[in-house]
Every structure is written in structure tokens, then in C-alpha cells.
Design a protein around this motif. Structure first.
Motif, short mmCIF file in Angstrom:
data_model
loop_
_atom_site.label_atom_id
_atom_site.label_comp_id
_atom_site.label_asym_id
_atom_site.label_seq_id
_atom_site.Cartn_x
_atom_site.Cartn_y
_atom_site.Cartn_z
N ALA A 174 0.81 -1.23 0.00
CA ALA A 174 0.00 0.00 0.00
C ALA A 174 0.84 1.27 0.00
CB ALA A 174 -0.94 0.01 1.21
N TRP A 175 2.15 1.15 0.04
CA TRP A 175 3.00 2.33 0.24
C TRP A 175 2.96 3.30 -0.93
CZ3 TRP A 175 8.21 0.84 3.05
CH2 TRP A 175 7.90 0.27 4.31
N ALA A 176 2.85 2.81 -2.16
CA ALA A 176 2.86 3.72 -3.30
C ALA A 176 1.64 4.65 -3.28
CB ALA A 176 2.91 2.94 -4.61
N THR A 177 0.47 4.09 -2.96
CA THR A 177 -0.71 4.96 -2.90
C THR A 177 -0.69 5.85 -1.67
OG1 THR A 177 -3.13 5.06 -3.04
CG2 THR A 177 -2.19 3.24 -1.75
N HIS A 178 -0.17 5.34 -0.54
CA HIS A 178 -0.07 6.19 0.66
C HIS A 178 0.88 7.36 0.42
CE1 HIS A 178 -1.43 2.73 3.56
NE2 HIS A 178 -2.40 3.20 2.82
N PHE A 179 1.98 7.10 -0.30
CA PHE A 179 2.91 8.19 -0.63
C PHE A 179 2.23 9.22 -1.52
CE2 PHE A 179 5.91 10.03 -3.67
CZ PHE A 179 6.82 10.63 -2.81
N ALA A 180 1.52 8.76 -2.54
CA ALA A 180 0.85 9.69 -3.47
C ALA A 180 -0.22 10.50 -2.74
CB ALA A 180 0.23 8.91 -4.63
N GLU A 181 -0.91 9.88 -1.80
CA GLU A 181 -1.91 10.60 -1.02
C GLU A 181 -1.26 11.64 -0.10
OE1 GLU A 181 -4.50 7.82 1.09
OE2 GLU A 181 -4.16 6.39 -0.54
N ASP A 182 -0.22 11.21 0.62
CA ASP A 182 0.41 12.08 1.63
C ASP A 182 1.21 13.21 1.00
OD1 ASP A 182 -0.68 10.25 3.35
OD2 ASP A 182 1.22 9.38 4.01
N ALA A 183 1.98 12.89 -0.03
CA ALA A 183 2.91 13.88 -0.60
C ALA A 183 2.29 14.70 -1.73
CB ALA A 183 4.18 13.18 -1.11
N LEU A 184 1.39 14.09 -2.51
CA LEU A 184 0.88 14.75 -3.71
C LEU A 184 -0.59 15.10 -3.62
CD1 LEU A 184 2.64 12.45 -6.34
CD2 LEU A 184 3.48 14.59 -5.37
N GLY A 185 -1.26 14.60 -2.59
CA GLY A 185 -2.68 14.87 -2.46
C GLY A 185 -3.53 14.09 -3.45
N ASP A 186 -3.00 12.99 -3.99
CA ASP A 186 -3.74 12.20 -4.97
C ASP A 186 -4.84 11.37 -4.30
OD1 ASP A 186 -2.03 13.22 -6.80
OD2 ASP A 186 -1.02 11.33 -7.30
N ALA A 187 -5.81 10.99 -5.09
CA ALA A 187 -6.87 10.12 -4.60
C ALA A 187 -6.31 8.72 -4.39
CB ALA A 187 -8.02 10.09 -5.59
N PRO A 188 -6.82 8.00 -3.39
CA PRO A 188 -6.31 6.64 -3.14
C PRO A 188 -6.67 5.68 -4.26
CG PRO A 188 -8.20 7.11 -1.73
CD PRO A 188 -7.84 8.39 -2.41
N VAL A 189 -5.83 4.67 -4.43
CA VAL A 189 -6.11 3.59 -5.38
C VAL A 189 -6.09 2.28 -4.61
CG1 VAL A 189 -5.10 4.86 -7.31
CG2 VAL A 189 -3.68 3.26 -6.02
N SER A 190 -6.49 1.21 -5.27
CA SER A 190 -6.54 -0.09 -4.60
C SER A 190 -5.13 -0.56 -4.23
CB SER A 190 -7.19 -1.13 -5.52
OG SER A 190 -6.35 -1.40 -6.63
N GLN A 191 -5.08 -1.48 -3.26
CA GLN A 191 -3.79 -2.00 -2.83
C GLN A 191 -3.11 -2.76 -3.96
OE1 GLN A 191 -3.21 -3.21 1.25
NE2 GLN A 191 -2.33 -5.16 0.60
N SER A 192 -3.88 -3.44 -4.79
CA SER A 192 -3.26 -4.18 -5.90
C SER A 192 -2.65 -3.23 -6.92
CB SER A 192 -4.29 -5.09 -6.58
OG SER A 192 -5.34 -4.33 -7.14
N GLU A 193 -3.34 -2.11 -7.20
CA GLU A 193 -2.76 -1.13 -8.12
C GLU A 193 -1.54 -0.47 -7.51
OE1 GLU A 193 -3.96 2.92 -10.61
OE2 GLU A 193 -5.53 1.57 -9.88
N SER A 194 -1.59 -0.20 -6.21
CA SER A 194 -0.44 0.36 -5.52
C SER A 194 0.75 -0.59 -5.59
CB SER A 194 -0.80 0.64 -4.05
OG SER A 194 0.33 1.07 -3.32
N SER A 195 0.49 -1.87 -5.39
CA SER A 195 1.56 -2.88 -5.48
C SER A 195 2.13 -2.94 -6.88
CB SER A 195 1.00 -4.24 -5.06
OG SER A 195 2.00 -5.24 -5.16
N ASP A 196 1.26 -2.82 -7.89
CA ASP A 196 1.73 -2.83 -9.28
C ASP A 196 2.66 -1.65 -9.55
OD1 ASP A 196 0.32 -5.12 -9.81
OD2 ASP A 196 -1.37 -4.10 -10.76
#
Length: 326
Positions: free
Chosen positions: A200-222
Motif C-alpha cells: 500500500a505504500w505507493a498509494t499512501h505516498f501519493a496521497e500524503d505527498a501529492l494529495g492524490d486520490a487513493p487507489v486499490s492495494q493491488s494497483e499500488s503494489s503494481d
């Protein structure tokens, strides 16, 4: 994440776009020219390497163009014969299909409002038709805003500030704190089991640092695995066999240095020094083979990250912004 090129929609290098001369620019003495990758790198090198962290995106575009000449459009702005500014068009890394048409622009050096408007005044009809595909403009505040505002006028859009960062560089290896439990190891394989604990780290980073909307854990892993397939190295700090923090080596500018990105500490593990430890350990390793480590640091971070990096020995090179359109 793979870059999907739309630059074939633009005329190739050496095209006969009208007006590549100083007479088309409102400011006397300023002239734009399109440059082949080797000439661009040679002529702009002194300007770009005077502040490599501040200009790392344009430097990276030049390096990428040397490897794949048709994947970038590179332009120089001269005043009295000397290079004072540079612009590079490159594609935006696409995680979703709708991003694949977006073009990213990096600006460096001095680009006045008049020079920015002049740039667009000599582009031919084919290039102007591609302007709606420009997704963002990045660079030092003054030239980036001048270029973005000129681009927005031709797009019929408004400029929207999104990223406000400090460009920083490090030339001497920091001490890795001995009081922080755990150790660092480099991860280069997309099949490494440690990635399961980082899904989940890629989506958490995008949310925290860039303000992006969350994505699924599988997409984050990809996205995480795509970084490794694209040649990035992940430096992971582990404690008791569990990943707690990461820093990635992204752009490699060879003799100029390399760039650190995706610095992230798991949300449940913050406040223990893991982020500083993984950055220190990663930089200590990278500086054995590169003269400089560069990164962009979020100025608005509630964690006072600019000061954190200064304590590690990083020096400020200047403000760097990302401007979008709507």
C-alpha cells in the motif's frame, strides 16, 4: 512506471517549424532554437550543472534524449549567444490509461514572460494542436510560471499550482544513526518478498505527498513493482524482518549525480527515525559511486522535512514548483 510517448505527434527533430529565429521573439537579443540531444547537453551543461538539484528534471530529460533521441524535444533560449534558459518536453509517467496522453514540460534557467510567449509564437500548427496534451510544467518558480501562463493562454486554461518543493543536494556521506534499530538493504527485484509488506505504500505516498486520490492495494503494489522493472532501486529499512521505511534511487544523471525519490515511512511506524535512517544509509551507498545525491522536498510538509534533510547534510539549491492546468 513506464513512460508512454506521444511525441511522435510532434514533428521530428530538425523539422521546418516556422520562425526559429530571434526576430520572432518580443525581447530583442533572446532567441530560441531546437537542439539535438548532444548539442543541447553540451551547450546547456554549464547552466544546468551550476544548480543540478534545481535543474534535475531538465538534466534527466537531456540524459534520456541521449539514449532515445526521438523521445524528447529540447529547446535552448540564448541571449547574446549565451544559453540562459532551456525547455524540455517529455511524457508524463502513466499509471492509468488517461495519463498516457499527457506531456510533461520542464523549464530551467531564465525564461522571461516575453521569451515564453515568443516560444509559442513560432510553433507551427502541428505543435500548437498538441498543446492541450501538456499536463504540467515544472521548474524554478519564475521561468516555470512564465512558461505555464503562456501555455495556458494558448490552451484556454488556467494555471493551478500543485507542488511546492525545495531542491536539495548532498555531496558528503552522512552518518547512519546507530540508535535507530534495524538495517537497510537494496531491493532490485520485482519478485522480492519484502514488497508484500509494502503493497500500500505507493498509494499512501501519493496521497500524503501529492494529495492524490487513493487507489486499490493491488494497483499500488503494481506501481511499486513497475518502479523496479523500470530500473529503480528501492532502499528498504527493515526492523525485525519487517519493512518500515523506503527511499528509491530514480533518475541517474551519471557524472552529475543521482536523484532520490519515494522517501516514505509506513504510517504506523512514524516518529522512530526510520525515514532519516534509510535516507542516510541510501545516500552513504550512492555517494560511493556518484558525486551528488539530489531530491525535491515538500515545503508544506507537517514533518518539517527540509530541516530533517539539512540535518543530514543536504544543502538548499532553490524553490522548485509543479504547475498544472484546468
Amino acid at each position: 512506471m513506464a513512460e508512454v510517448s506521444r511525441l511522435q505527434a510532434w514533428p521530428s527533430h530538425g523539422c521546418s517549424s516556422p520562425g526559429f529565429s530571434s526576430q520572432n521573439l518580443p525581447s530583442p537579443g533572446e532567441a530560441w532554437e531546437e537542439a539535438q540531444p548532444q548539442a543541447f547537453f553540451s551547450d546547456a551543461k554549464a547552466m544546468l550543472e551550476a544548480a543540478p538539484a534545481l535543474h534535475q528534471l531538465t538534466l534527466a530529460a537531456a540524459h534520456e534524449a541521449l539514449r532515445e533521441p526521438m523521445s524528447r524535444r529540447l529547446f535552448l533560449c540564448r541571449r547574446a549567444g549565451a544559453v540562459v534558459g532551456a525547455v524540455a518536453f517529455k511524457t508524463l509517467p502513466a499509471a492509468r490509461a488517461e495519463d498516457s496522453d499527457a506531456l510533461r514540460v520542464s523549464v530551467a534557467g531564465e525564461v522571461s514572460k516575453e521569451a515564453a510567449e515568443g516560444f509559442f509564437s513560432f510553433l507551427g500548427p502541428k505543435e500548437l494542436r498538441c498543446l492541450p496534451a501538456v499536463g504540467d510544467v515544472a521548474g524554478p518558480p519564475q521561468p516555470a510560471r512564465a512558461f505555464a501562463e503562456a501555455c495556458a493562454r494558448h490552451q484556454g486554461k488556467e494555471v493551478v499550482p500543485k507542488l511546492d518543493t525545495e531542491a536539495m543536494s548532498l555531496r558528503h556521506a552522512p552518518a547512519v544513526p546507530s540508535t535507530v534499530p534495524g538495517h537497510m538493504r537494496a531491493v532490485t527485484s520485482a519478485d522480492d518478498p519484502v514488497l508484500l509488506g509494502m503493497a500500500a505504500w505507493a498509494t499512501h505516498f501519493a496521497e500524503d505527498a501529492l494529495g492524490d486520490a487513493p487507489v486499490s492495494q493491488s494497483e499500488s503494489s503494481d506501481r511499486l513493482r513497475a518502479m523496479l522493472r523500470d530500473g529503480k532501486t528501492l532502499f528498504v529499512w527493515e526492523r525485525d524482518g519487517k519493512p518500515v521505511a523506503v527511499a528509491a534511487m530514480g533518475r541517474d544523471l551519471e557524472r552529475t549525480g543521482c536523484c532520490l525519490s519515494f522517501v516514505f515511512t509506513a504510517r504506523s511506524e512514524r516518529g522512530h527515525g526510520y525515514g532519516g535512517a534509510v535516507v542516510a544509509a541510501a545516500c552513504a551507498e550512492l555517494l560511493t559511486r556518484r558525486v551528488c545525491v539530489m531530491l525535491f522536498v515538500d515545503i508544506s510538509s507537517s514533518y518539517n522535512t527540509v530541516k530533517l534533510y539539512e540535518r543530514l547534510g543536504f544543502k538548499r539549491e532553490g524553490n522548485h514548483v509543479g504547475l498544472f492546468f484546468e
